[in-house]
Design a protein around this motif. Structure first.
Motif: not given
Length: 401
Positions: A220-223, A254-258, A279-291
């Motif tokens: 969702a955050n990538q979208f 979308a939103g902070f996944a924390a 896939l997990g590492h990519s998710a980390m980059l997206v979610n941690e990168g949102l801020p």
């Protein structure tokens, strides 16, 4: 309880977000429960009938079971030896290199293992790295004790504990038949829905559950970033595609996944797969990168070096006072490099936890730009003429930043 034990259950690490609701619920079912925790302050609050953190519906029950004598708490590890069943709510942490420490639970149990006794049942409750149940089994064998070990993962969401402890199915696993039967009987005090798995299956089931949620949030955050980069409102798109279309109903906003679980457990699963979990590492980059993404978008619109940015919400989820692994603090750190000043507020986080926070009115007055970092309901009707970055669409005005 069996003769020779003065308590039914001892909860190790039981004054925290996972252990305390469970201890309260078990005591409310009629079990005699003792909490063992290292924090004297938390123990004192429990004994006074006061919750150390926010958990809706828990405090009245806590007061009732403490007053009845069914629940007590102590920092003395010897209380562990008084209980027929020991429930451990210490999870597997990840270090600064995102590697899990599988010895954390056996090491923590060393503090009270001298008080273990034949005839007890040892239940691991918090998320563990796959294989930790077996490590604990070997530890018990080395002690020469006849204690079956079970892994029965907690599945509750914070702030829904006093509902979900009773409504959700409980996964029960143990290599020994008596361990499985005793663990099932223990949790049938709370729910009649029991799911049996082998220990390794249960360990992965818990990690898969949290990682699946983390992956969905990352998608969702990538979208959101894709749409936002083109000046399009992801929330309008999401609402449109999901309207009367059942196969899209589970797409989150979308939103902070924390928080203390999703990121950590995804990294544990990555380590378990020998770091082949792309896939997990990519998710980390997206979610941690949102801020960082939000800050970069604000930089394109404003001269941040000349602006004071107000962060609304510092806890990791709405309605919570829990700041563990909150991305609001990552947002604040990034903004401190970019903005003239950064100020924050939160209606739930106390001054004891973060003494830098200001009242909402002060932030609204002093800030030039506002970022809703945590979707507290208190911000839903926010009235201001200042720019607001609202990736959650809490105010219903769109999510374009």
């Amino acid at each position: 309880m069996t003769a020779g034990f003065s308590a039914d259950v001892a909860v190790v690490g039981g004054a925290g977000h996972v252990g305390l609701p469970l201890a309260i619920a078990l005591a409310d079912s009629g079990a005699k429960v003792v909490i063992y925790d290292l924090s004297q302050a938390a123990v004192d609050r429990v004994l006074s009938g006061t919750m150390p953190f926010t958990e809706p519906g828990a405090e009245p029950v806590l007061q009732r079971v403490v007053a009845s004598g069914l629940l007590t708490a102590s920092t003395d590890p010897s209380v562990v030896g008084t209980a027929e069943n020991i429930i451990v709510v210490i999870g597997t942490p990840v270090d600064e290199h995102l590697n899990p420490d599988p010895s954390a639970i056996p090491r923590a149990l060393d503090a009270c293992s001298a008080h273990f006794r034949d005839g007890q049942l040892l239940v691991l409750r918090s998320t563990v790295y796959p294989g930790v149940t077996e490590l604990v089994e070997r530890m018990i064998d080395r002690l020469g004790l006849d204690i079956p070990v079970a892994f029965c993962p907690e599945r509750i969401a914070e702030h829904k504990a006093m509902e979900e402890l009773y409504s959700l199915p409980q996964i029960v696993s143990s290599r020994r038949i008596d361990g499985r039967e005793r663990a099932e009987a223990l949790f049938r005090r709370l729910t009649q829905k029991i799911v049996h798995l082998e220990p390794e299956e249960a360990e992965l089931a818990k990690l898969f559950t949290n990682t699946w949620r983390y992956l969905k949030f990352a998608a969702a955050n990538q979208f959101y970033m894709m749409a936002n980069d083109r000046g399009l409102d992801f929330e309008r798109i999401r609402n449109g595609l999901a309207q009367d279309y059942p196969r899209a109903q589970d797409m989150p906003g979308a939103g902070f996944a924390a928080g203390p679980c999703l990121f950590k457990d995804t990294m544990q699963l990555a380590a378990f797969s020998d770091n082949t979990f792309s896939l997990g590492h990519s998710a980390m980059l997206v979610n941690e990168g949102l801020p960082l993404y939000i800050v970069s978008r604000l930089e394109k619109r404003f001269d941040l070096a000349d602006k004071t940015v107000g962060i609304l919400g510092m806890s990791f989820k709405a309605g919570s006072d829990d700041i563990r692994s909150s991305l609001s603090y990552k947002l604040r750190r990034v903004l401190k490099f970019k903005a003239k000043a950064v100020i924050g507020t939160d209606p739930y986080v106390s001054e004891d936890v973060d003494d830098t926070l200001l009242p909402l009115e002060a932030v609204l007055e002093k800030a030039d730009i506002l970022v809703i970092a945590t979707p507290h309901a208190e911000y839903r009707g926010l009235q201001t003429d200042k720019p607001v970055a609202d990736v959650w669409n809490l105010r219903g005005a769109g999510v374009v930043v």
